[in-house]
Design an enzyme around this catalytic site. Structure first.
Site, mmCIF file in Angstrom:
data_model
loop_
_atom_site.group_PDB
_atom_site.id
_atom_site.type_symbol
_atom_site.label_atom_id
_atom_site.label_comp_id
_atom_site.label_asym_id
_atom_site.label_seq_id
_atom_site.Cartn_x
_atom_site.Cartn_y
_atom_site.Cartn_z
ATOM 1 N N THR A 1 -8.189 -49.062 27.881
ATOM 2 C CA THR A 1 -8.761 -49.830 28.981
ATOM 3 C C THR A 1 -7.988 -50.050 30.245
ATOM 4 O OG1 THR A 1 -10.005 -51.102 27.398
ATOM 5 C CG2 THR A 1 -9.835 -52.051 29.538
ATOM 6 N N ASP B 1 -13.300 -49.562 33.066
ATOM 7 C CA ASP B 1 -13.592 -48.171 32.726
ATOM 8 C C ASP B 1 -14.529 -48.186 31.519
ATOM 9 O OD1 ASP B 1 -11.557 -46.964 30.207
ATOM 10 O OD2 ASP B 1 -11.455 -49.042 30.904
ATOM 11 N N ARG C 1 -14.040 -46.096 28.434
ATOM 12 C CA ARG C 1 -13.587 -45.321 27.271
ATOM 13 C C ARG C 1 -13.167 -46.249 26.150
ATOM 14 N NH1 ARG C 1 -8.905 -40.866 27.930
ATOM 15 N NH2 ARG C 1 -10.649 -39.683 28.766
ATOM 16 N N LYS D 1 -17.760 -52.620 28.913
ATOM 17 C CA LYS D 1 -16.667 -53.580 28.734
ATOM 18 C C LYS D 1 -16.843 -54.845 29.540
ATOM 19 C CE LYS D 1 -13.512 -49.840 27.834
ATOM 20 N NZ LYS D 1 -12.213 -49.230 28.085
ATOM 21 N N GLY E 1 -8.508 -54.617 24.543
ATOM 22 C CA GLY E 1 -7.937 -54.912 23.239
ATOM 23 C C GLY E 1 -8.855 -54.387 22.150
ATOM 24 N N SER F 1 -4.290 -51.211 29.071
ATOM 25 C CA SER F 1 -3.219 -50.227 29.124
ATOM 26 C C SER F 1 -3.093 -49.615 30.515
ATOM 27 C CB SER F 1 -3.461 -49.134 28.086
ATOM 28 O OG SER F 1 -4.750 -48.587 28.275
ATOM 29 N N ASP G 1 -3.931 -43.109 32.965
ATOM 30 C CA ASP G 1 -3.685 -43.725 31.660
ATOM 31 C C ASP G 1 -4.538 -43.020 30.613
ATOM 32 O OD1 ASP G 1 -4.887 -46.661 30.066
ATOM 33 O OD2 ASP G 1 -2.994 -45.624 29.655
ATOM 34 N N SER H 1 -7.612 -45.000 29.100
ATOM 35 C CA SER H 1 -8.790 -45.284 29.931
ATOM 36 C C SER H 1 -9.386 -43.974 30.395
ATOM 37 C CB SER H 1 -8.409 -46.097 31.156
ATOM 38 O OG SER H 1 -7.534 -47.127 30.814
#
Lengths: 235, 273
Positions: free
Chosen positions: B40, B56, B58, B72, B86, B168, B205, B208
């Site tokens: 995330t 995002d 994913r 999300k 998380g 992240s 990242d 994500s």
């Protein structure tokens, strides 16, 4: 009445097979302010008198008709504080149902839950039955519905019903006026006329409360101004 | 009383009964299953007229992308939304639970919910579970006291900020915010900045990826822009079609396009009697 020996304890049947406390609760309801409900072809209307004990009471703070969910509303006759407790429990039940099933609670389910609560209080120790009868109006996938719930916990679906002081006159009036293909607006007019029948004093937007739910499935309480408009149409 | 069948540990709080079993299993060489995490990048910022949240889409299970287009940004109240990073189950369950509590509170008070109410309910719950509920949240909304933006950490601490990032990809997104954020952003500037920050997370990242979801909340109005940007489209659909190995006789070719959404047609006219 020979029943009087059995009238003190809720959990004891009288010889005639009645629970006398529930009869007394119904009497409490019968001396409450008149309320009524009418199921139209495309919606439901519920209405009640709002007679305040004194002109000094701020009538905008009194809400006799409550919204239980966005598509279900309720009105009562009888003891106001008992009504408040039932409404609080119903909010919680409806929200728990929604949380579990991710679906708005159907009208029948909510009525069943409320009735179960009311029945509990007729079969427990140290409590008394609720001194209210409720008229629950809702619109869900099964169309418009109107239910009456009594202090005993029994409930019935009605096309039109009345409770409280003027119940017999009101019901007779409704029987004469009710038609199956009534529209919501006609139902509102009929409910105003029915309330007018037994009304002491001048009826106005401030001393009656009306709640409607239409095909948009949104229950709402009419503002005093809207009620005045309907009153003017009825004159 | 009709018990709603939601299992609650008897004395509240986490039940540690199965920890011994888990330890025994991992000692015997059976690794615990990996959680579905949302890796995330989630962000929020306050602009001129309210709050903009971005995320995002994913969701990962260890090294595998298990959902390329998950949601999300969670609904809390008509005027409050919450992004979650998380463990996916934790963020969904905790936002759902607090959303339900806020609805009940709205019935009781007859008023619009406030962001601090949601904040306090969330942080108390997370603190009670001492960080075992792995949910890092960005909570934003507009209420009677104006626009608010908060971050909530898994252990229950909170921050109140004009712009925030979590997950992240938070460093990548924060880099964008720190260089380009200023007070008094307009709605379009705000949305663009949020998209830039999320894209920075998506591309830099591993946790994500996929698309950008945006939610704009202003006084009395909200816009949930699901998949506002799709910077990762499928570009590899072969135009040659499917080819069979040699000596296979094709008898019939029928192409059925996969439908991503099911269209629910509203009930038309009632049946004639």
């Amino acid at each position: 009445m020979g029943d009087s020996q059995y009238s003190f304890s809720l959990t004891t049947f009288s010889p005639s097979g009645k629970l006398v406390q529930i009869e007394h609760a119904l009497t409490a309801v019968g001396s409450g302010q008149t309320s009524l409900g009418i199921k139209a072809a495309n919606g439901v209307v519920i209405a009640t008198e709002k007679k305040l004990p004194s002109i000094l009471v701020d009538e905008s703070s009194v809400q006799k008709i409550q919204t239980l969910t966005p598509n279900i509303g309720v009105v009562y006759s009888g003891m106001g504080p008992d009504f408040r407790v039932l409404v609080r429990k119903s909010w919680k039940q409806a929200e728990q149902y929604h949380r579990l099933y991710k679906e708005p609670i159907p009208v029948t389910q909510l009525v069943r839950e409320i009735a179960a609560v009311m029945q509990e209080f007729t079969q427990s120790g140290g409590v008394r039955p609720f001194g209210v009868s409720l008229l629950v109006a809702g619109f869900d996938d099964n169309g418009p519905q109107l239910y009456q719930v009594d202090p005993s916990g029994s409930y019935f679906s009605w096309k039109a019903s009345a409770m409280g002081k003027n119940v017999s006159n009101a019901k007779t009036f409704l029987e004469k006026r009710y038609t199956d293909d009534m529209e919501l607006d006609d139902a509102v007019h009929t409910s105003i006329l029915t309330l007018k029948e037994g009304f002491e004093g001048q009826i106005s937007g401030k001393n009656i409360e009306i709640g409607i739910i239409g095909a948009d499935k949104q229950f709402r309480v009419l503002t005093p101004a809207e009620i005045e408009d309907y009153l003017a149409e009825v004159e | 009383m009709a018990q709603v069948a939601v299992e609650v540990p008897p004395k509240g709080g986490f039940s540690f009964d199965l920890c011994r079993r888990n330890e025994m299993l991992s000692n015997k060489g059976v690794p615990p299953p990996s959680f579905r995490k949302t890796g995330t990048t989630i962000v929020g910022l306050i602009f001129q007229h309210g709050v903009i949240l971005g995320a995002d889409t994913r969701a990962t299970e260890g090294p595998i992308v298990c959902d390329k287009n998950c949601e999300k940004i969670h609904y809390m109240a008509p005027n409050i939304y919450c992004c979650g990073a998380g463990t996916a189950a934790d963020t969904e369950a905790v936002t759902d639970m607090v959303s339900s509590q806020l609805q009940l509170h709205r019935y009781h008070t007859g008023r619009e919910s406030r962001v601090v109410t949601a904040l306090t309910l969330l942080k108390s719950h997370l603190f009670n579970y001492q960080g075992y509920v792995q949910a890092a949240l960005v909570l934003g909304g507009v209420d009677a006291n104006g626009p608010h933006l908060h971050t909530i950490y898994p252990h229950g601490s909170t921050d109140t900020l004009p712009f925030a990032t979590m997950g992240s990809g938070s460093l990548a997104a924060m880099a964008v915010f720190e260089s380009k954020y200023h007070e008094g952003l307009t709605k379009d500037e705000g949305i663009n900045l949020v998209c830039e920050a999320i894209c920075s997370g998506i591309f830099n990242d591993l946790g994500s990826g996929s698309n950008v979801d945006v939610c704009v909340i202003t006084k009395g109005h909200k816009e949930y822009l699901r998949n506002h940007q799709l910077p990762n489209p499928r570009t590899y659909v072969s135009s040659k079609g499917f080819s069979f190995p040699k000596k296979t006789e094709v008898l019939l070719t029928r192409v059925t396009p996969l439908q991503e959404k099911v269209e629910v047609i509203e009930r038309g006219d009632a049946m004639e009697e």
